[in-house]
Design a protein around this motif. Structure first.
Motif, mmCIF file in Angstrom:
data_model
loop_
_atom_site.group_PDB
_atom_site.id
_atom_site.type_symbol
_atom_site.label_atom_id
_atom_site.label_comp_id
_atom_site.label_asym_id
_atom_site.label_seq_id
_atom_site.Cartn_x
_atom_site.Cartn_y
_atom_site.Cartn_z
ATOM 1 N N GLU A 223 -6.116 8.016 0.611
ATOM 2 C CA GLU A 223 -6.788 6.815 1.137
ATOM 3 C C GLU A 223 -5.821 5.640 1.189
ATOM 4 O O GLU A 223 -5.905 4.804 2.082
ATOM 5 N N THR A 224 -4.908 5.603 0.223
ATOM 6 C CA THR A 224 -3.961 4.491 0.194
ATOM 7 C C THR A 224 -2.993 4.589 1.365
ATOM 8 O O THR A 224 -2.689 3.594 2.027
ATOM 9 N N ASN B 12 -3.569 1.781 8.584
ATOM 10 C CA ASN B 12 -4.513 0.872 9.230
ATOM 11 C C ASN B 12 -3.965 -0.552 9.291
ATOM 12 O O ASN B 12 -4.047 -1.229 10.329
ATOM 13 N N TRP B 13 -3.421 -1.029 8.157
ATOM 14 C CA TRP B 13 -2.954 -2.419 8.108
ATOM 15 C C TRP B 13 -1.624 -2.582 8.844
ATOM 16 O O TRP B 13 -1.365 -3.636 9.436
ATOM 17 N N ARG C 153 -3.691 6.107 4.156
ATOM 18 C CA ARG C 153 -4.480 5.845 5.365
ATOM 19 C C ARG C 153 -4.643 4.333 5.570
ATOM 20 O O ARG C 153 -4.545 3.823 6.681
ATOM 21 N N SER C 154 -4.902 3.628 4.473
ATOM 22 C CA SER C 154 -5.047 2.178 4.550
ATOM 23 C C SER C 154 -3.731 1.518 4.975
ATOM 24 O O SER C 154 -3.729 0.561 5.752
ATOM 25 N N LEU D 70 0.845 -1.214 0.000
ATOM 26 C CA LEU D 70 0.000 0.000 0.000
ATOM 27 C C LEU D 70 0.873 1.253 0.000
ATOM 28 O O LEU D 70 0.561 2.230 -0.678
ATOM 29 N N ASP E 109 -9.688 -1.322 7.889
ATOM 30 C CA ASP E 109 -10.129 -0.154 7.108
ATOM 31 C C ASP E 109 -11.529 0.334 7.486
ATOM 32 O O ASP E 109 -12.052 1.245 6.839
#
Lengths: 137, 201
Positions: B39-40, B46-47, B42-43, B7, B157
């Motif tokens: 968004e990428t 998250n991961w 942010r993801s 990501l 997510d």
């Protein structure tokens, strides 16, 4: 002639360790299905306390993992059995870093020995293993 | 499952492409592509958080802030005004609050992703690969009695996508004659980052 070891017997009891249940006495965490399979893979005889049509599976989708309540019947190693199953389900590294909610019981009747633990995986897994008979607490 | 490193690479590629488009005076496309990196990133945060990879989380956070500053300075950023209210919808700002959403579901019916039978009736175990097929539970029928805010959602997510901005706060900060509907810029990325907020500590 060596006596064949008796496989451990485990009863899966309803309940959501660390959480309130909307239907007490009927709900199992969704991890139950995989944990039962892993225990059987390890050679245990596993049964549910409730028949299938009385069971409800609840998925609690926060990262802290809720594990099923296990009663070990005639086995002193219920703690290790669950700890090993958790590690095989998540991988040792992830299991140690995750937050876990567990409860295991040993013996029958109205006053079983109980181990209930919530917290960091490494601590919870150690607590489970220490619950085994013959281990120092 | 998404790989936070992949990501990160994808987000960086968005920014690289944005710079190339800018060099060719294709400003509108450059902005679209640059914003896609948010968004990428942010993801990726998250991961990385889900995998307890603090190093990757910090890196994704840092690069998200840099991407936000680049977009703000280059293209400008407006606060969304919709249906009479202002909304913070920018993934850069929202990523700094580490709350996520958790669903409590009573599963009425489900099937195994490998064999499509009830997971109680097969030997497949969640998370394992069977050939090239991952095993997971597909919930086909459920009741959802509760949705909670949690520090670590099992679906990394599952996050807040918009937060209202109060008119009263805006009036206090901007003074009169501020009127709802006035176009507003978001300057979140122009300040030094004060870190992420973890409401549960």
């Amino acid at each position: 002639m060596a006596q064949k070891a008796t496989p451990p017997r485990i009863l899966v009891r309803p309940g959501l360790p660390g959480h309130a249940s909307d239907r007490p006495g009927h709900q199992y965490p969704s991890t139950t299905t995989d944990i039962v399979k892993l225990l059987r893979e390890a050679g245990a005889t596993v049964e549910y306390e409730l028949p299938r049509d009385e069971r409800e599976l609840v998925s609690l989708n926060a990262a802290p993992l809720v594990l099923p309540i296990l009663l070990g019947i005639g086995t002193g190693t219920i703690g290790s059995l669950l700890a090993n199953a958790i590690e095989r389900l998540l991988g040792k590294d992830t299991a140690e870093k995750s937050q876990l909610h567990v409860r295991v019981e040993r013996g029958r009747g109205n006053d079983p020995d109980v181990c209930e633990a919530s917290g960091l995986g490494s601590d919870v897994l150690e607590t489970l293993r220490a619950f085994d008979e013959g281990r120092d607490a | 499952m998404p790989d936070p490193r992949a990501l990160l690479d994808e987000a960086r590629e968005h920014l690289r492409e944005s710079h190339e488009l800018l060099d060719r005076d294709r400003e509108r496309e450059a902005e679209t592509v640059a914003r896609a990196s948010f968004e990428t990133y942010r993801s990726a945060m998250n991961w990385a958080e889900a995998e307890f990879r603090d190093d990757l989380f910090d890196q994704a956070h840092r690069e998200l802030d840099e991407a936000g500053a680049f977009v703000r300075r280059t293209f400008g950023c407006a606060v969304l005004f919709e249906q009479g209210s202002y909304w913070q919808t920018c993934p850069v700002a929202l990523a700094h609050n580490r709350s996520g959403l958790s669903v409590r579901a009573v599963i009425r019916a489900s099937e195994c992703s490998v064999c499509r039978s009830d997971p109680e009736d097969c030997d497949h175990i969640t998370g394992r690969m069977y050939g090239d097929q991952p095993c997971y539970r597909i919930i086909t029928e459920a009741e959802i009695p509760e949705i909670s805010l949690v520090p670590r959602p099992a679906q990394p997510d599952a996050r807040i996508t918009r937060v209202p901005v109060s008119h009263e706060q805006l009036e206090q900060r901007l003074g009169r004659p501020f009127a709802p509907g006035t176009p507003l810029n978001c300057d979140f990325c122009l300040s030094t980052c004060s870190g992420v907020v973890r409401p549960w500590g």
